[in-house]
Design an enzyme around this catalytic site. Structure first.
Site, PDB file in Angstrom:
ATOM      1  N   TYR A 179       0.946  -1.269   0.169  1.00  0.00           N
ATOM      2  CA  TYR A 179      -0.018   0.079  -0.247  1.00  0.00           C
ATOM      3  C   TYR A 179       0.837   1.406   0.068  1.00  0.00           C
ATOM      4  O   TYR A 179       2.040   1.173  -0.649  1.00  0.00           O
ATOM      5  CB  TYR A 179      -0.729  -0.103   1.320  1.00  0.00           C
ATOM      6  CG  TYR A 179      -1.909   0.925   1.405  1.00  0.00           C
ATOM      7  CD1 TYR A 179      -2.957   1.053   0.157  1.00  0.00           C
ATOM      8  CD2 TYR A 179      -2.485   1.512   2.367  1.00  0.00           C
ATOM      9  CE1 TYR A 179      -4.034   1.967   0.257  1.00  0.00           C
ATOM     10  CE2 TYR A 179      -3.477   2.424   2.604  1.00  0.00           C
ATOM     11  CZ  TYR A 179      -4.252   2.627   1.501  1.00  0.00           C
ATOM     12  OH  TYR A 179      -5.107   3.631   1.610  1.00  0.00           O
ATOM     13  N   LYS A 184     -22.252 -17.549 -10.871  1.00  0.00           N
ATOM     14  CA  LYS A 184     -21.560 -17.712 -12.212  1.00  0.00           C
ATOM     15  C   LYS A 184     -20.188 -17.384 -11.836  1.00  0.00           C
ATOM     16  O   LYS A 184     -19.048 -17.916 -12.380  1.00  0.00           O
ATOM     17  CB  LYS A 184     -22.178 -16.402 -12.926  1.00  0.00           C
ATOM     18  CG  LYS A 184     -21.543 -16.415 -14.385  1.00  0.00           C
ATOM     19  CD  LYS A 184     -22.971 -16.598 -15.456  1.00  0.00           C
ATOM     20  CE  LYS A 184     -22.075 -17.046 -16.655  1.00  0.00           C
ATOM     21  NZ  LYS A 184     -23.039 -17.432 -17.861  1.00  0.00           N
ATOM     22  N   GLU A 237     -24.753 -10.614 -19.318  1.00  0.00           N
ATOM     23  CA  GLU A 237     -25.587 -11.536 -18.772  1.00  0.00           C
ATOM     24  C   GLU A 237     -27.030 -11.381 -18.508  1.00  0.00           C
ATOM     25  O   GLU A 237     -27.089 -10.275 -17.884  1.00  0.00           O
ATOM     26  CB  GLU A 237     -24.802 -12.247 -17.247  1.00  0.00           C
ATOM     27  CG  GLU A 237     -25.207 -13.328 -16.859  1.00  0.00           C
ATOM     28  CD  GLU A 237     -24.729 -14.747 -17.524  1.00  0.00           C
ATOM     29  OE1 GLU A 237     -23.882 -14.564 -18.243  1.00  0.00           O
ATOM     30  OE2 GLU A 237     -25.615 -15.674 -17.389  1.00  0.00           O
ATOM     31  N   ASP A 238     -27.765 -12.313 -18.984  1.00  0.00           N
ATOM     32  CA  ASP A 238     -29.236 -12.203 -18.532  1.00  0.00           C
ATOM     33  C   ASP A 238     -29.865 -10.864 -18.604  1.00  0.00           C
ATOM     34  O   ASP A 238     -30.555 -10.611 -17.795  1.00  0.00           O
ATOM     35  CB  ASP A 238     -29.335 -12.738 -16.872  1.00  0.00           C
ATOM     36  CG  ASP A 238     -29.390 -14.304 -16.744  1.00  0.00           C
ATOM     37  OD1 ASP A 238     -29.048 -15.114 -17.759  1.00  0.00           O
ATOM     38  OD2 ASP A 238     -29.659 -14.970 -15.750  1.00  0.00           O
ATOM     39  N   ASP A 278     -25.088 -15.792 -23.156  1.00  0.00           N
ATOM     40  CA  ASP A 278     -26.463 -16.299 -23.445  1.00  0.00           C
ATOM     41  C   ASP A 278     -26.323 -16.390 -25.099  1.00  0.00           C
ATOM     42  O   ASP A 278     -26.986 -17.420 -25.463  1.00  0.00           O
ATOM     43  CB  ASP A 278     -27.469 -15.345 -23.240  1.00  0.00           C
ATOM     44  CG  ASP A 278     -27.501 -15.081 -21.776  1.00  0.00           C
ATOM     45  OD1 ASP A 278     -27.739 -16.013 -20.915  1.00  0.00           O
ATOM     46  OD2 ASP A 278     -27.819 -13.876 -21.271  1.00  0.00           O
ATOM     47  N   ALA A 309     -35.917 -17.047 -30.760  1.00  0.00           N
ATOM     48  CA  ALA A 309     -35.032 -15.943 -31.607  1.00  0.00           C
ATOM     49  C   ALA A 309     -34.446 -14.937 -30.668  1.00  0.00           C
ATOM     50  O   ALA A 309     -34.296 -13.779 -31.078  1.00  0.00           O
ATOM     51  CB  ALA A 309     -36.015 -15.674 -32.762  1.00  0.00           C
ATOM     52  N   GLY A 310     -34.200 -15.475 -29.582  1.00  0.00           N
ATOM     53  CA  GLY A 310     -33.594 -14.428 -28.898  1.00  0.00           C
ATOM     54  C   GLY A 310     -31.826 -14.529 -28.636  1.00  0.00           C
ATOM     55  O   GLY A 310     -31.594 -14.882 -30.027  1.00  0.00           O
ATOM     56  N   ALA A 313     -29.940 -16.626 -27.448  1.00  0.00           N
ATOM     57  CA  ALA A 313     -29.197 -17.775 -27.752  1.00  0.00           C
ATOM     58  C   ALA A 313     -29.598 -18.276 -29.124  1.00  0.00           C
ATOM     59  O   ALA A 313     -28.582 -18.884 -29.826  1.00  0.00           O
ATOM     60  CB  ALA A 313     -29.933 -18.863 -26.708  1.00  0.00           C
ATOM     61  N   ASN A 362     -33.879 -24.061 -19.637  1.00  0.00           N
ATOM     62  CA  ASN A 362     -33.711 -24.277 -18.100  1.00  0.00           C
ATOM     63  C   ASN A 362     -34.623 -23.658 -17.381  1.00  0.00           C
ATOM     64  O   ASN A 362     -35.176 -22.388 -17.685  1.00  0.00           O
ATOM     65  CB  ASN A 362     -32.393 -23.707 -18.066  1.00  0.00           C
ATOM     66  CG  ASN A 362     -31.270 -25.096 -17.833  1.00  0.00           C
ATOM     67  OD1 ASN A 362     -31.511 -26.227 -17.489  1.00  0.00           O
ATOM     68  ND2 ASN A 362     -30.086 -24.629 -17.854  1.00  0.00           N
ATOM     69  N   ASN A 402     -23.699 -23.893 -20.568  1.00  0.00           N
ATOM     70  CA  ASN A 402     -22.756 -22.932 -20.840  1.00  0.00           C
ATOM     71  C   ASN A 402     -21.620 -23.126 -20.000  1.00  0.00           C
ATOM     72  O   ASN A 402     -20.495 -22.662 -20.311  1.00  0.00           O
ATOM     73  CB  ASN A 402     -23.402 -21.658 -20.726  1.00  0.00           C
ATOM     74  CG  ASN A 402     -24.492 -21.283 -21.640  1.00  0.00           C
ATOM     75  OD1 ASN A 402     -25.304 -22.146 -22.052  1.00  0.00           O
ATOM     76  ND2 ASN A 402     -24.958 -19.981 -21.702  1.00  0.00           N
TER      77      ASN A 402
END
Lengths: 406, 406
Positions: free
Chosen positions: B55, B110, B152-153, B178, B211-212, B214, B307, B338
């Site tokens: 430090y 995750k 993510e998500d 995803d 069609a997202g 993924a 899922n 994944n």
């Protein structure tokens, strides 16, 4: 595996290790470790079943609980113990504006101390913007993951503004170490220095050199315990309402209104004459000369806190008659460094779900630290405990808890 | 200290432990741990000297080095191994928009997998804004501390837009699990399923339900290896240019332009007839019926990846004639999750300082994963390795390195 700062490898490479500067040793350590902190798992995820419980699909149940009441994030997640160390890299140590990447080693170091002394999980957030509004907005956006915010090494007055705004607008506490931490450790040291030199708050006169975050925090906390004879100076001289507007800012105007500057006192030279206490948070090396110390009252208390090079070398201050001396550096005795404050105070803040850092809380922590040195043990170089003293956390926690309960 | 997911304490409290659901076990685990990740020090800071090196004041030298060249942050700090897991909580698991706090348990999970399988230091950034521009801006501001970003998500098409924009505007790689992770694990499983059922990419027909992010990632990677006979469906039916504009978005328009929909094929029912492969990333439980599987070609390959509840139960798919079945869940065999991809791929990305996630890189990782199962060992329920297989990291690292060197 933990690595000690002064590794055996270095010694092998360089038999003349003792001649290395701290900076050289730091470079070697940082190059070897490539990061002083890491993320650690508290749960095993080796088998499909373990993954199903700690991660998906089991975790879905936990998400739904928190979605129903986001307060439950404190029960089920790391939020309760996470602290964001937020900087924009505009005032890294005493080095000025080095940018966010260059601030990271300091923030990682801070995270080390948070973990070692407070068991707090602090993560560095070094921002690629120096705009106050953008910083405020970003901290608000990232706040769901954190139990508290630590504002760090942002230039003044921006840091004070950001802390004020975030305190108003967030539902988690905002600790500004340069302001709050420095104030607490300074008061802790001063309480014992006054006791040792037989001074009372109401009859003690103080010069604070530096009107940045630290100076601001110190003046506020001194007033909170009844010290009112205070003069603040900055690079323009004494902070007073009669100065040109462009040498002032919102916080200096406030300081001018709560300090008392006698007629004809304009410079640091005028200010220290006949005073009891000098507190240096100016960032200016060797600002206070031996001759100036000799103009102060008998048995003066000298705290040249600027890091790494204080406003006066402790030896020079002692030779000029200083009775009690404390610095902010680990190079000298009486280490009035913020590390004595932030890990322990944050631990107590998180444990007690304190929402707001009040002056009352800061004062209570300062008294708790000061009282760890009994009056009979006070010496010129023994006025504050060492950061490794195991009595600090219980004392600080007790002080904070008594406020939240009461 | 690591705690196993199914602790002995629980057993003592509840002799009938086996009857607990995964959700109940997850709640108990999370309540006990109150956070699955923590920050850990890699260096000792117990003595004043150690603090002076890790430090202040020693660290100043390191800051100055990085200020002179911010690339050196990779040499001296944790940046090289830090990943921000960024979400706005709008699409947490299959549960929809639960808010940022409720997303945290997933992001911590995750982070666990990142650490356990890739030795990556990932930290959750759950944002209190769902606005794409604000998310992009925030991620850019916090980027100095990170070596890569994991999106993510976040709901589609916003997640795709954010990934695209950040990829253009940041100087660190942006991995959208995803999209990218699902595409890689799906292709890895499909490569072996095609091998086992003696199919060639150029003569294999595929229906992608969903069609997202993924679905988009899967279509792109399938085309990259020469599979062109693809139909994509979503909740409106087959994705095609003849649909009303308000049922499309930028990414669905792109999908429509790179897939081929024969005249008169409008619904999922039409789409699966006579096809070789079904890939489900729809989020809709039980979307694919046994009767529909029976309308597909002989020895169909069925990947209901949603899922926690797949588009068809593996047993029902098998009874209806499916030759190879893989799901995304740890509840069944052939776990095309994944987790097989992101920790290992991120390790390789960070080690090789990959700047951009290319289709070529994703394909290379998919082949590396697929090739871990030799042709003679391929079975209907053995087409992809288990996440604990120690051969995964070397294989993935080799694949990524060969791209960056070549």
């Amino acid at each position: 595996m933990k690595t000690v700062a002064k590794g055996s490898d270095e010694k092998k490479e360089n038999g003349n290790n003792s001649k290395k500067t701290l900076g050289q040793e730091a470079l070697e350590l940082h190059k070897r470790l490539r990061g002083k902190i890491e993320i650690r798992s508290k749960v095993s995820v080796k088998s499909p079943r373990e993954i199903s419980i700690a991660y998906t699909p089991g975790v879905a149940e936990v998400c739904l609980e928190i979605a129903a009441d986001r307060e439950r994030a404190y029960e089920y997640t790391s939020k309760r113990n996470n602290v964001a160390i937020v900087t924009d890299g505009t005032r890294t140590l005493g080095l000025g504006s080095l940018g966010p990447e260059a601030a990271l080693p300091v923030m990682e170091g801070k995270a080390l101390l948070y973990k070692e002394f407070g068991n707090v999980d602090a993560f560095p957030i070094c921002l690629k913007t120096a705009d106050a509004e953008e910083i405020i907005r970003t901290v608000k956006y990232i706040s769901p993951v954190f139990g508290a915010i630590n504002v760090e090494d942002i230039e003044t007055p921006k840091a004070l503004e950001i802390t004020e705004r975030l305190t108003e607008e967030l539902d988690i506490p905002v600790f500004h170490d340069d302001q709050h931490g420095t104030a607490v450790v300074t008061l802790a040291a001063l309480l014992n220095a006054m006791k040792f030199t037989k001074r009372e708050p109401g009859r003690t006169s103080v010069v604070v050199a530096g009107a940045g975050s630290a100076g601001y925090g110190i003046v506020k906390i001194l007033r909170a315990i009844g010290i009112t004879d205070i003069i603040v100076t900055d690079s323009y001289g004494v902070v007073s309402k009669s100065r040109p507007v462009d040498t002032m800012n919102k916080y200096k105007i406030e300081l001018a209104s709560i300090t008392n500057v006698p007629e004809g006192v304009n410079s640091l030279i005028d200010a220290v004459r006949g005073k009891d206490v000098f507190i240096g948070v100016s960032g200016v090396k060797n600002l206070l000369t031996s001759a100036l110390v000799r103009t102060m009252n008998k048995d003066p208390v000298i705290f040249p806190l600027t890091n790494p090079d204080p406003e006066i070398h402790p030896k020079d201050a002692a030779d000029a008659g200083a009775r009690v001396i404390a610095t902010g550096s680990y190079k000298f005795e009486n280490r009035a460094n913020n590390a004595l404050v932030f890990p322990f105070t944050m631990r107590a803040i998180l444990d007690n779900r304190v929402r707001r850092i009040s002056q009352q809380l800061l004062v209570a922590v300062a008294y708790a630290l000061a009282e760890l040195i009994p009056k009979v043990e006070l010496r010129p170089f023994n006025i504050i405990p060492d950061v490794t003293d195991p009595r600090i956390q219980p004392a600080v926690s007790k002080a904070v808890q008594s406020l939240t309960v009461g």
